[in-house]
Design an enzyme around this catalytic site. Sequence first.
Site, PDB file in Angstrom:
ATOM      1  N   LYS A   1       0.647  -0.775  -0.694  1.00  0.00           N
ATOM      2  CA  LYS A   1      -0.207  -0.006  -0.024  1.00  0.00           C
ATOM      3  C   LYS A   1       0.839   1.528   0.108  1.00  0.00           C
ATOM      4  CE  LYS A   1      -3.423   3.239   3.454  1.00  0.00           C
ATOM      5  NZ  LYS A   1      -1.080   3.360   4.339  1.00  0.00           N
ATOM      6  N   ASN A   2       1.405   1.410   0.980  1.00  0.00           N
ATOM      7  CA  ASN A   2       2.314   2.522   1.148  1.00  0.00           C
ATOM      8  C   ASN A   2       3.821   2.477  -0.658  1.00  0.00           C
ATOM      9  OD1 ASN A   2       0.885   3.307   3.502  1.00  0.00           O
ATOM     10  ND2 ASN A   2       2.462   2.541   5.024  1.00  0.00           N
TER      11      ASN A   2
ATOM     12  N   CYS B   1      -5.586   8.691   8.729  1.00  0.00           N
ATOM     13  CA  CYS B   1      -5.286   7.546  10.137  1.00  0.00           C
ATOM     14  C   CYS B   1      -5.652   8.781  11.288  1.00  0.00           C
ATOM     15  CB  CYS B   1      -4.811   6.388  10.771  1.00  0.00           C
ATOM     16  SG  CYS B   1      -5.256   5.074   9.330  1.00  0.00           S
TER      17      CYS B   1
ATOM     18  N   ARG C   1       0.107  15.566  12.242  1.00  0.00           N
ATOM     19  CA  ARG C   1       0.872  14.689  10.895  1.00  0.00           C
ATOM     20  C   ARG C   1       1.310  15.886  10.226  1.00  0.00           C
ATOM     21  NH1 ARG C   1      -1.971   9.780   9.172  1.00  0.00           N
ATOM     22  NH2 ARG C   1       0.035   9.031   8.417  1.00  0.00           N
TER      23      ARG C   1
ATOM     24  N   ASP D   1       3.280   0.290  12.249  1.00  0.00           N
ATOM     25  CA  ASP D   1       2.092  -0.270  11.632  1.00  0.00           C
ATOM     26  C   ASP D   1       2.199  -1.553  11.743  1.00  0.00           C
ATOM     27  OD1 ASP D   1       1.990   2.544  10.512  1.00  0.00           O
ATOM     28  OD2 ASP D   1       3.155   1.570   8.145  1.00  0.00           O
TER      29      ASP D   1
ATOM     30  N   ARG E   1      -9.013   0.686   3.585  1.00  0.00           N
ATOM     31  CA  ARG E   1      -8.079   1.213   2.855  1.00  0.00           C
ATOM     32  C   ARG E   1      -6.661   1.326   2.651  1.00  0.00           C
ATOM     33  NH1 ARG E   1      -7.389   6.084   6.665  1.00  0.00           N
ATOM     34  NH2 ARG E   1      -5.572   5.639   5.243  1.00  0.00           N
TER      35      ARG E   1
HETATM   36  N1  EPU Z   1       6.990  14.104  11.035  1.00  0.00           N
HETATM   37  C1  EPU Z   1       7.152  15.840  11.353  1.00  0.00           C
HETATM   38  N2  EPU Z   1       6.528  16.850  10.476  1.00  0.00           N
HETATM   39  C2  EPU Z   1       7.573  16.017   8.681  1.00  0.00           C
HETATM   40  C3  EPU Z   1       6.148  15.009   8.788  1.00  0.00           C
HETATM   41  C4  EPU Z   1       6.791  14.357   9.748  1.00  0.00           C
HETATM   42  O1  EPU Z   1       7.557  15.822  12.399  1.00  0.00           O
HETATM   43  O2  EPU Z   1       6.769  16.862   7.920  1.00  0.00           O
HETATM   44  C5  EPU Z   1       6.919  13.350  11.945  1.00  0.00           C
HETATM   45  C6  EPU Z   1       5.539  12.849  12.020  1.00  0.00           C
HETATM   46  O3  EPU Z   1       4.868  13.114  13.272  1.00  0.00           O
HETATM   47  C7  EPU Z   1       6.141  11.434  12.591  1.00  0.00           C
HETATM   48  C8  EPU Z   1       7.247  11.041  12.399  1.00  0.00           C
HETATM   49  O4  EPU Z   1       7.552  12.226  11.688  1.00  0.00           O
HETATM   50  O5  EPU Z   1       5.712  11.334  13.802  1.00  0.00           O
HETATM   51  C9  EPU Z   1       7.020  10.020  11.007  1.00  0.00           C
HETATM   52  O6  EPU Z   1       6.297  10.267  10.430  1.00  0.00           O
HETATM   53  P1  EPU Z   1       6.294   9.849   8.418  1.00  0.00           P
HETATM   54  O7  EPU Z   1       6.398  11.170   7.524  1.00  0.00           O
HETATM   55  O8  EPU Z   1       7.861   8.952   8.239  1.00  0.00           O
HETATM   56  O9  EPU Z   1       4.662   8.915   8.147  1.00  0.00           O
HETATM   57  P2  EPU Z   1       4.198   9.186   6.991  1.00  0.00           P
HETATM   58  O10 EPU Z   1       5.103   9.752   6.019  1.00  0.00           O
HETATM   59  O11 EPU Z   1       2.804  10.189   7.270  1.00  0.00           O
HETATM   60  C10 EPU Z   1       3.964   7.232   6.866  1.00  0.00           C
HETATM   61  C11 EPU Z   1       2.768   5.694   5.899  1.00  0.00           C
HETATM   62  C12 EPU Z   1       2.395   5.262   7.295  1.00  0.00           C
HETATM   63  C13 EPU Z   1       3.660   4.705   8.646  1.00  0.00           C
HETATM   64  C14 EPU Z   1       4.609   6.414   8.507  1.00  0.00           C
HETATM   65  C15 EPU Z   1       5.608   5.993   9.682  1.00  0.00           C
HETATM   66  C16 EPU Z   1       2.457   6.354   4.369  1.00  0.00           C
HETATM   67  C17 EPU Z   1       1.087   6.694   3.524  1.00  0.00           C
HETATM   68  N3  EPU Z   1       1.828   6.387   5.371  1.00  0.00           N
HETATM   69  O12 EPU Z   1       3.267   7.936   7.081  1.00  0.00           O
HETATM   70  O13 EPU Z   1       1.315   4.031   7.739  1.00  0.00           O
HETATM   71  O14 EPU Z   1       3.119   4.625  10.171  1.00  0.00           O
HETATM   72  O15 EPU Z   1       4.837   6.479   7.653  1.00  0.00           O
HETATM   73  O16 EPU Z   1       6.363   5.065   9.146  1.00  0.00           O
HETATM   74  O17 EPU Z   1       3.127   6.388   3.772  1.00  0.00           O
HETATM   75  C18 EPU Z   1      -0.431   2.713   7.830  1.00  0.00           C
HETATM   76  O18 EPU Z   1      -0.285   2.170   6.822  1.00  0.00           O
HETATM   77  O19 EPU Z   1      -1.212   2.983   8.435  1.00  0.00           O
HETATM   78  C19 EPU Z   1       0.675   4.427   8.152  1.00  0.00           C
HETATM   79  C20 EPU Z   1       0.101   5.027   8.957  1.00  0.00           C
END
Ligand code: EPU
Length: 421
Positions: A22-23, A118, A123, A306, A398
């Site tokens: 998915k991701n 989610c 975020r 996850d 999803r």
């Molecule tokens: N963060 C910041 N600033 C940013 C971006 C992130 O402070 O600009 C912080 C977040 O608050 C968090 C940490 O950095 O504490 C990690 O966030 P990340 O950006 O890695 O998460 P994401 O890209 O929003 C993706 C996956 C999530 C998964 C996380 C961590 C997708 C669409 N989502 O989210 O997947 O938990 O990486 O591996 O790729 C899921 O599949 O259930 C899911 C939530």
Amino acid sequence: MERLVIHGGRKLEGAVEINGAKNAAVAILPAVVAASSGKCLIDNVPDIEDVHCLDRILSSLGCEVKKIDNNTLEIDSTSVNTVNACTEDVRRMRASYYFIGALLARFKEAKVELPGGCPIGVRPIDQHIKGFEALGADVVIEHGAVHVKAKQLKGANIFFDVVSVGATINVMIAATLAEGVTTLENVAKEPHVVDVANFLNSMGANIKGAGTDVIRITGVKKLTGCAYSVIPDQIEAGTFMIAAAATRGDITIKNVIPKHLESISAKLLEMGVEIIEGDDSVRVRYVGDLKGVNIKTMPYPGFPTDVQQPMSTLLSVVPGRSIITESIWESRHKHIDELKKMGANIKVEGRVAIIDGVNSLSGAVVKATDLRAGAAMVIAGLIASGKTEITSIEHIDRGYPHIENKFRSLGAKIERITVEE
Ligand code: EPU
């Protein structure tokens, strides 16, 4: 509204095929927009609601999206006619923010509504914005949308303040067509980051180092269509591994990359589960009493956040005390209240869940509070005595393709019902 109804207490046995990640898919599909000629044929795309949502967004931008079969899409992005992605679908999902990087790369401008996703904690997207600005874009947030615009994107050295999957991928996409070399440091190393880099390279980009702490992108003049197959889903595989152990079963999980599952396998082994790795499969077998373990979620190659919620279900019926520390998302223990309705003995203190194993769970009406919480509730239903009914399963749809069919093929008694709300 739909619900999942599970009659628990059956061991899972047999084999199950894992779909594409998915991701990875939810980043690859928006990245297609950066190609200015040719078609992208993308295979092993999971048949999930987030992908359906992206299909609709791609069409709204002017792409021609053809569904070849349930897992293969052909996308022609040549005729994209707007940089404006502001629809209900964009607001609904997290990964729609990858359209910012892709549109910015190709058109030097994007206007994309702030994403949903989610409810697992704050975020922010400050690291994405920091990256786009370093490449020379002006970024303004107005009326709930991110508006980025540049005369010309120029390569830059960017050191991320936090390790972020989303920021790494988004800025990497944007930098593919920038002038000169971009160096990204303190990047995420998740398998899906590497997969997106491989996909972009198949479109003609020049990206090196994905999977390490430093990614180097040499800008190219244009990206074109390609044929690509998405990697298997590490998290879907981990969910089935945990379900096998939780139901005291024995299942073979096929179409996986065992290397991507190492942190999950290591914890299951530590608990006393047998793991037999094949070239592209992993067999998970309950062979006797399990013991509690402590887990701290970390960026890859650490234990994935996850899979933490499904793991808490398993640990809720393992004798002794286990402690889960969630270090990525501050609100990823909401499912614990639902597990407690089924008899689990868990105390949450901030980011820490202290789990004292009980002998069994009992069926109840419970809610999928988010995607992986939903998977945790399905596993809880599979091991509980009696009937479990899971509400808000749109969260599960999803990210897990046809979850009830897959569990049913392993011997579970699970069905989807429609109810009048
Ligand atoms: N963060 C910041 N600033 C940013 C971006 C992130 O402070 O600009 C912080 C977040 O608050 C968090 C940490 O950095 O504490 C990690 O966030 P990340 O950006 O890695 O998460 P994401 O890209 O929003 C993706 C996956 C999530 C998964 C996380 C961590 C997708 C669409 N989502 O989210 O997947 O938990 O990486 O591996 O790729 C899921 O599949 O259930 C899911 C939530």
